[in-house]
Every structure is written in C-alpha cells, then in structure tokens.
Enzyme design. Sequence first.
Site, PDB file in Angstrom:
ATOM      1  N   SER A  19      -0.642  -2.068   8.114  1.00 35.54           N
ATOM      2  CA  SER A  19       0.249  -2.065   7.100  1.00 35.54           C
ATOM      3  C   SER A  19       0.835  -3.528   7.061  1.00 35.54           C
ATOM      4  CB  SER A  19       1.158  -1.110   7.009  1.00 35.54           C
ATOM      5  OG  SER A  19       0.572   0.128   6.844  1.00 35.54           O
ATOM      6  N   LYS A  68       5.623  12.230   7.023  1.00 33.73           N
ATOM      7  CA  LYS A  68       5.579  12.300   5.564  1.00 33.73           C
ATOM      8  C   LYS A  68       6.323  13.423   4.842  1.00 33.73           C
ATOM      9  CE  LYS A  68       1.012   9.880   5.507  1.00 33.73           C
ATOM     10  NZ  LYS A  68       0.619   8.913   4.533  1.00 33.73           N
ATOM     11  N   GLY A 131      -0.862  15.082   7.691  1.00 31.64           N
ATOM     12  CA  GLY A 131      -0.669  13.654   7.122  1.00 31.64           C
ATOM     13  C   GLY A 131      -1.153  13.662   5.547  1.00 31.64           C
ATOM     14  N   VAL A 212     -11.151   9.779   6.619  1.00 30.20           N
ATOM     15  CA  VAL A 212      -9.988   9.045   6.161  1.00 30.20           C
ATOM     16  C   VAL A 212      -9.753   7.972   7.328  1.00 30.20           C
ATOM     17  CG1 VAL A 212      -7.178   9.244   6.421  1.00 30.20           C
ATOM     18  CG2 VAL A 212      -8.770  11.083   5.233  1.00 30.20           C
TER      19      VAL A 212
END
Length: 267
Positions: A19, A68, A131, A212
């Site tokens: 990220s 999350k 997730g 993923v």
Amino acid sequence: YIKMKKYLVIGNPIEHSLSPKLHNYWIKKNNLDATYDKKQLSESDIKGIITEVINGKIDGINVTVPFKKSVIHFLDQLTPLASKVQSVNTIFKKNNQVVGDNTDVGGFELALKQIEYDVKNKKAFILGSGGVVPSIILALKRLGAAKIFLSNRTKEKAENLKKDHSGLEIIDWGQSPNFDLIINATSLGLKNDDQIELNYNELGSNKLFYDVIYNPSETNFLLKGKELGNKIANGKMMFIYQAQLAFNIWHNILPKIDNKTIKLLNV
C-alpha cells in the site's frame, strides 16, 4: 501554513504490504503534500491510533487483516456500505467524526469487470472466511450471483458469517459443490508448499479460479486451475482498485491506473 498530511495502513503482519508503494506513487504524481506509511499494531493499539485521527495527527488509515472488523468498535460512524458488510478498510475524519468506509467491495467488483467476467446467475464458491470475505460476498450479491457457497477450515467461523449474510451455503472443508467461479480468500498459497485440500480433478474446466493473493502472482491454487483449463486471476487488480477508491475518499482525486502503476506491484 498547510501541514503535511499523514496516512498509514495498519495490520498484523504488515511488512509485506505494498500500500505505501502505491499511495506514495500517486501522492507524488498528484503533487500532494502527504506521506503514507505502514504500522504493525496489536488489538490493544487500535484505540490509540484512532485517537490520533480524532486529534488530527493522522488524516486517514487503511485497515488490513486482522482488524477490519474489530476497528469498528472505535469509530464514530460507518458509511452505509461498511455498515452492511461490517468490515472497514478505509478511515477518515468528517465533521469531527471518525468514519469507517469499505472500498474492498468496489475493488472486487472493478477487478471482475476488468477481466470481463460476468457474475450474473453464476454459482460462486469461496474458500476462507476472514479479511475480505464479507466484502466479496456482498460484491457477488450486488453483481447478481445465483448462489454463494463457502467453506472454511474452522467451520464455526463459516457459520458465523452465515448469521450476517443470508443465503450462504456452508460446505465442509475439502468438499466442493458445483460452481462456476472459485475464490481463494484463505492465506493458503503464500508459502510454496501450501496446498488447498480440494479434489482438483473433479472441479472441471472453463471456470474462473480467482485468488485474493497476488504475491506470488500464481499460487499453487491458480497453477492447478490453469493446468485444468480454467481462466485464472490473482488479487492484484482488486488491491489496486481498493487503493484507488481509498485515495479518492481522502484526496478527492481518482488516481490513474496505468501500466506503470501495475508494474510497481510486480513483486
């Protein structure tokens, strides 16, 4: 005087997160006065980091595994989408409220669009329950999937998901239903010797195998799928799209995704 804005991604583990690479590239491209870092936290650090958003030390946070869901408890409000999914991956401040949003749903939808895969009336089989799974379930529903099956090593976790998402059918680990699209959302595949216990030869061909994971770019799961004559896709574009949507929430700029952006993540 405009202070430099500060963004970060939190998770555990976090060292392999790409990220910062992506966001800092876009920050530079758009001449923004901002930085984006990564920070490994434990559950007990979440409250403190949200406090820094409240008092303006941090301008935005991305949330990755395993926070999350647990981060929700510390936020003032959720967007309708984050509330529906009960999963947050993007945090920002608005009118002195700390808000949780979700760009994983949109990221997954855009990734499927990009490979021109139409989910409508298809049967989807998800492996895993942590997730991004709640986001994938909602995306599949929004795209009109006919049926969603789910299997997880710990069955109890799969059953818990069923409480939040109507119409899920839970399959025993190692078994497989008749499906058109199979999604690996477990961490199995990060290591070379990871094998997902499935009877691959019974799965057939001309399906979509989606993982993923994008590092490695072809997990054993995808290699197996390809070998059997299926279409395969990894999670790289989903990752890029969820980042693009988060960037837009924070900076009100939708950054361009070009070949250079994609190459940045060729790990």
